[in-house]
Scaffold this active site. Sequence first.
Site, PDB file in Angstrom:
ATOM      1  N   HIS A 139     -45.250 -94.931  -1.984  1.00  0.00           N
ATOM      2  CA  HIS A 139     -46.025 -95.241  -3.187  1.00  0.00           C
ATOM      3  C   HIS A 139     -47.510 -95.112  -2.875  1.00  0.00           C
ATOM      4  CE1 HIS A 139     -46.401 -96.803  -7.254  1.00  0.00           C
ATOM      5  NE2 HIS A 139     -47.418 -97.536  -6.819  1.00  0.00           N
ATOM      6  N   CYS A 191     -46.389 -91.736  -9.367  1.00  0.00           N
ATOM      7  CA  CYS A 191     -47.524 -92.278  -8.604  1.00  0.00           C
ATOM      8  C   CYS A 191     -48.353 -91.185  -7.924  1.00  0.00           C
ATOM      9  CB  CYS A 191     -47.043 -93.316  -7.603  1.00  0.00           C
ATOM     10  SG  CYS A 191     -46.057 -92.672  -6.225  1.00  0.00           S
ATOM     11  N   HIS A 213     -52.580 -97.407 -10.536  1.00  0.00           N
ATOM     12  CA  HIS A 213     -51.396 -96.683 -10.071  1.00  0.00           C
ATOM     13  C   HIS A 213     -50.394 -96.535 -11.210  1.00  0.00           C
ATOM     14  CE1 HIS A 213     -48.472-100.214  -9.082  1.00  0.00           C
ATOM     15  NE2 HIS A 213     -49.338-100.615  -9.988  1.00  0.00           N
TER      16      HIS A 213
END
Length: 351
Positions: A314, A266, A326
């Site tokens: 994240h 990510c 993402h």
Amino acid sequence: MAAHRKPRQRSLGGNTARTAATIALAGAATATAFDGTGHAEPPLSPAQVKAKVDKLYREAEVATEKYDGAKEKAAQTQQRLNVLRDEAARRTDRLNSAREALGSAAAAQYRNGGIDPSVQLLLSSDPGRYLDDAAFAERLDGWQAAAVKRVRTQLREIEQLRGAARVELASLKSRQAELSRQKRTITEKLGEARQLLAGLTWSERAALGVDGRASRDAARDLGPVPLAVSTAMAPGPRAAAALAYAYSKLGSPYVWGATGPDAFDCSGLVQAAYRSAGISLPRTTYAQIGAGRRVSRAELLPGDLVFFYSGVSHVGIYVGNGQMIHAPNPSAPVRLAPIDLMPFAGATRVV
């Protein structure tokens, strides 16, 4: 003489019978427990599997961010160590040259130093030249003193460099040990998740979205934001360039620790997207959230970085209409997804 009679067997009555029955029941219960038929845990439902897998992915992602941070620091430490070693080598070369010059001067002085100057004058075939040499010898003594001082200074500096290099080497070994620990954690978490998913059918995985389909459908329900619309709403050309890069990587696989160009985790996707726009971002989510100006959820514009979970483990790139691009986890590629998919932790505008 007393007769030896065989003792009479007692019947299993009263307490003895009850004790035997208790032992028999306990043995039966134990046997049932051992063969696994009495206390077998019921199989997990697909929803329970997904919940456990999601938890394992989150734990693996936290470990991945720690791995990425340790890897970045290890690389920086290695670079500093290389610089120190190179500088120590250069100074050692200069020191050796200075030592050779001192040695040559000392040897010459030794060869001539045992003869009295008046005798050297008598024996000299050129007294005028001898006098010139004597004057040079006086200057040489001064030069030697300065040279010795320089050598001593160089020795101290080299030892300081070597000491600093030892510190950096110890730090590097610590970073490498941290890398190994986090790598083991990631491997274990992802391995456990794969085993759980292997117990689901293809249709169950598709229904739960662990193959990436459900989240793409959810994004589609919101109405995908075209690249042209997203870049037009971006706060600047660099954010627009980062968005264009992110869009171009849709469908790329998730690989922990990867920063492109063909696979990403990510924070690696975010770093690569802004690197393509000429902006250097830190490697981890923990550092990326502090790399720009914090903005509220209501202020979000395409190109802003959106962060999730209380540990800020994240990150995605906001594209507009409540969506982001993402790199989610190993079960799904880089994709569009709603930002409501995970607990929102904050947002940063880089440009």
